[in-house]
Design an enzyme around this catalytic site. Structure first.
Site, mmCIF file in Angstrom:
data_model
loop_
_atom_site.group_PDB
_atom_site.id
_atom_site.type_symbol
_atom_site.label_atom_id
_atom_site.label_comp_id
_atom_site.label_asym_id
_atom_site.label_seq_id
_atom_site.Cartn_x
_atom_site.Cartn_y
_atom_site.Cartn_z
ATOM 1 N N LEU A 91 10.620 11.369 8.562
ATOM 2 C CA LEU A 91 10.767 10.642 9.823
ATOM 3 C C LEU A 91 11.805 9.640 9.670
ATOM 4 O O LEU A 91 11.985 8.612 9.046
ATOM 5 C CB LEU A 91 9.333 9.763 10.260
ATOM 6 C CG LEU A 91 8.001 10.501 9.897
ATOM 7 C CD1 LEU A 91 6.831 9.689 10.326
ATOM 8 C CD2 LEU A 91 8.179 11.666 11.028
ATOM 9 N N LEU B 289 16.437 10.259 10.535
ATOM 10 C CA LEU B 289 17.532 11.149 9.708
ATOM 11 C C LEU B 289 18.806 10.257 9.698
ATOM 12 O O LEU B 289 19.704 10.503 10.129
ATOM 13 C CB LEU B 289 17.613 12.197 10.690
ATOM 14 C CG LEU B 289 16.590 13.406 10.792
ATOM 15 C CD1 LEU B 289 16.915 14.705 11.491
ATOM 16 C CD2 LEU B 289 16.431 13.722 9.229
ATOM 17 N N THR C 277 20.849 7.598 6.823
ATOM 18 C CA THR C 277 21.517 7.978 5.441
ATOM 19 C C THR C 277 20.216 8.581 4.554
ATOM 20 O O THR C 277 20.801 9.361 3.885
ATOM 21 C CB THR C 277 21.827 6.504 5.083
ATOM 22 O OG1 THR C 277 22.925 6.212 5.985
ATOM 23 C CG2 THR C 277 22.735 6.622 3.515
ATOM 24 N N THR D 118 18.654 11.914 5.646
ATOM 25 C CA THR D 118 19.694 13.182 5.379
ATOM 26 C C THR D 118 19.869 13.247 3.919
ATOM 27 O O THR D 118 20.214 14.436 3.565
ATOM 28 C CB THR D 118 21.077 12.812 6.210
ATOM 29 O OG1 THR D 118 20.711 12.510 7.685
ATOM 30 C CG2 THR D 118 22.013 13.811 6.047
ATOM 31 N N LYS E 52 10.403 -1.515 2.311
ATOM 32 C CA LYS E 52 9.918 -2.718 1.592
ATOM 33 C C LYS E 52 9.218 -3.830 2.599
ATOM 34 O O LYS E 52 8.387 -4.507 2.190
ATOM 35 C CB LYS E 52 10.854 -3.005 0.543
ATOM 36 C CG LYS E 52 12.315 -3.760 1.315
ATOM 37 C CD LYS E 52 13.379 -2.848 1.487
ATOM 38 C CE LYS E 52 14.547 -3.071 1.875
ATOM 39 N NZ LYS E 52 15.726 -2.224 1.606
ATOM 40 N N GLU F 185 8.209 4.189 -4.413
ATOM 41 C CA GLU F 185 9.344 4.104 -5.435
ATOM 42 C C GLU F 185 10.693 3.486 -4.654
ATOM 43 O O GLU F 185 11.631 2.643 -5.170
ATOM 44 C CB GLU F 185 9.626 5.203 -6.468
ATOM 45 C CG GLU F 185 10.451 4.926 -7.494
ATOM 46 C CD GLU F 185 10.020 4.280 -8.402
ATOM 47 O OE1 GLU F 185 10.782 2.950 -8.710
ATOM 48 O OE2 GLU F 185 8.889 4.435 -9.134
ATOM 49 N N GLY G 73 16.298 1.048 -5.279
ATOM 50 C CA GLY G 73 16.829 2.300 -5.216
ATOM 51 C C GLY G 73 16.355 3.472 -6.223
ATOM 52 O O GLY G 73 15.153 3.688 -6.194
ATOM 53 N N ASP H 217 15.501 -9.734 1.850
ATOM 54 C CA ASP H 217 15.368 -8.516 1.308
ATOM 55 C C ASP H 217 15.005 -8.614 0.230
ATOM 56 O O ASP H 217 13.868 -7.809 -0.332
ATOM 57 C CB ASP H 217 16.732 -7.933 1.439
ATOM 58 C CG ASP H 217 16.622 -6.360 0.904
ATOM 59 O OD1 ASP H 217 16.275 -5.555 1.466
ATOM 60 O OD2 ASP H 217 17.114 -6.114 -0.414
ATOM 61 N N LYS I 221 10.965 -7.158 -1.878
ATOM 62 C CA LYS I 221 11.040 -6.446 -3.246
ATOM 63 C C LYS I 221 10.245 -7.253 -4.114
ATOM 64 O O LYS I 221 9.646 -6.725 -5.019
ATOM 65 C CB LYS I 221 12.490 -5.816 -3.557
ATOM 66 C CG LYS I 221 13.138 -5.110 -2.553
ATOM 67 C CD LYS I 221 14.494 -4.917 -3.113
ATOM 68 C CE LYS I 221 15.275 -4.257 -1.799
ATOM 69 N NZ LYS I 221 16.741 -4.175 -2.127
#
Length: 452
Positions: free
Chosen positions: A10, A12, A14, A17, A103, A127, A132, A199, A203
């Protein structure tokens, strides 16, 4: 049971793809490792894509995909906390395992999502949501399962790390580097989540829950960004043997005999760390997490924290785990309401859900760190004595003092490093320092940690 595992992707962008490309590139390797054919049956996209294999169904109705009988595992990489949540809950309701890189969604709604997954005997793997391509979630949930984690510190936002690295290495101002980060695609057009630490705080909330077995509590993370960091402070830190990094900390405090101060610190902020510290030389857009546990000690996990390849690698690592879960069950077991998913996978937050603790999250004024203080004062007798007296009266021990040449006529910057102290004590001391008639500006403070 079919020998194939059917995936729906769900989103497409970065990452989505990147997942498709990884599967196409490593298809034989994936089958050799899992013993199953892994195929993409559906993708969720707002517009039809000509570059997608015609055997894959394209659909803009994400809720329909999440309920489809032609899907075993749903990969959510659309982002956001509204539609993404609805889609994931729909997938769980329909018995689908879920893999997500979201996240923000998990930090804010993970308790609800994980509980619903437990009720429906499926797993939500994430994960890719933290650091990343670095397998930090798997390491902390599995490889360190026998250890008691005392603290962790992490460079967990690549954009912020890129900015701090460029400022230090090339002497460039914050605004200039941020503009380049946006041009390179490291930062969004609205960079608030990156540069203000949000951000990283998302995390950190996830890492702390796994480390200490506590519910997700993003709203209690102290969060401070890097927008106020100047080249002046970067250079002074270097001169004193330190580097400034934007770090997330999760620290277990025993209260040192005072139960009121026992709990967990959750904080994201710029930090001076020694130049020889393990995290000091993690530069550019790299991420790194330093974990201090017993009996293992300190271990460092470092690598690419973003990008198509790194994030797709983490997504597919979760998929491979779930493929093995599905492969370990017979058809009858998969349909049995008595089948307990715990027998095939570690708990979402590393601890059995009913064993999560109510350890308090400490307030900002209870945090304990060292400090870098930059004080601007008139160049007159007794100024330094007044400052040091205030710090001493507040019970704050000075580790180093550096007086620099005047930047303005008659005014000098004084740099002070302190030993660790409770934040509330430092707040009171700074308030008193700023009231001195000889002080010309607000005191600049940056926290300091030896990472020992």
């Amino acid at each position: 049971m079919s020998n194939s595992i059917k995936l729906a992707i769900l989103g497409l962008g970065t990452v989505g793809t990147g997942v498709i490309n990884l599967i196409n590139d490593n298809l034989d390797e994936l089958k050799r490792r899992s013993g199953r054919d892994i195929i993409i049956t559906e993708v969720g996209t707002r517009r039809q894509r000509d570059d997608i294999d015609t055997s894959i169904m394209q659909n803009s109705d994400l809720m329909a995909i999440a309920a489809s009988d032609n899907v075993d595992i749903v990969i959510e990489v659309i982002g956001g906390t509204t539609l993404a949540k609805d889609v994931i809950m729909q997938a769980i309701k329909n018995g689908k395992h879920v893999v997500t890189a979201n996240k923000a969604l998990l930090a804010e709604h993970g308790n609800e999502i994980f509980a619903f997954a437990e009720e429906n005997n499926v797993h939500v793997a994430y994960e890719a949501a933290v650091a990343g391509g670095i397998p930090i979630i798997k390491v902390m949930r599995e490889a360190l399962a026998a250890n008691k984690i005392d603290w962790l510190a992490g460079i967990i936002n690549g954009t912020g790390n890129f900015i701090m690295t460029e400022m230090r290495d090339k002497g460039r101002p914050f605004a200039d580097v941020l503009e380049e980060a946006q041009e390179l695609g490291y930062a969004e057009a609205d960079p608030t989540f990156d540069v203000e630490g949000i951000d990283a705080a998302h995390k950190l909330a996830l890492l702390a829950s796994i480390a200490f077995g506590i519910p997700l509590q993003f709203d209690k993370v102290y969060c401070e960004g890097i927008t106020g960091i100047t080249l002046q402070d970067v250079n002074y830190a270097e001169e004193l043997g330190y580097r400034i990094k934007h770090l997330g900390f999760a620290v277990r405090r025993d209260g040192q005999g005072n139960s009121d101060d026992a709990g967990v610190e959750l904080r994201v902020h710029p930090t001076l760390i020694p130049q020889d510290a393990l995290l000091a030389n993690v530069n550019g857009v790299k991420n790194a997490v330093l974990v201090n546990s017993h009996p293992l000690g300190q271990t460092l996990y470092c690598g690419d924290g973003a990008g198509a390849g790194a994030t797709a690698s983490a997504v597919m690592a979760d998929v491979m785990d779930l493929v093995r879960v599905l492969g370990s069950k017979s058809g009858d077991e998969q349909n049995s309401s008595e089948q307990n998913n715990r027998g095939h996978h570690v708990p979402h937050l590393a601890f059995i859900p009913e064993q999560l603790s109510d350890t308090p999250i400490l307030r900002a004024e209870q945090m304990i760190t060292g400090y870098y203080l930059r004080v601007h004062a008139y160049d007159s007798p007794g100024v330094l004595a007044d400052i040091t007296r205030i710090l001493s009266d507040a019970g704050i021990n000075i580790d180093a003092i550096l007086q620099k040449p005047a930047h303005k006529v008659g005014q000098v910057p004084v740099i002070i490093l302190t030993l660790p102290v409770v934040e509330s004590q430092m707040n009171l001391a700074i308030e008193k320092i700023e009231k001195l008639e000889t002080i010309t500006d607000k005191v600049v403070r940056i926290r300091l940690d030896e990472l020992a």
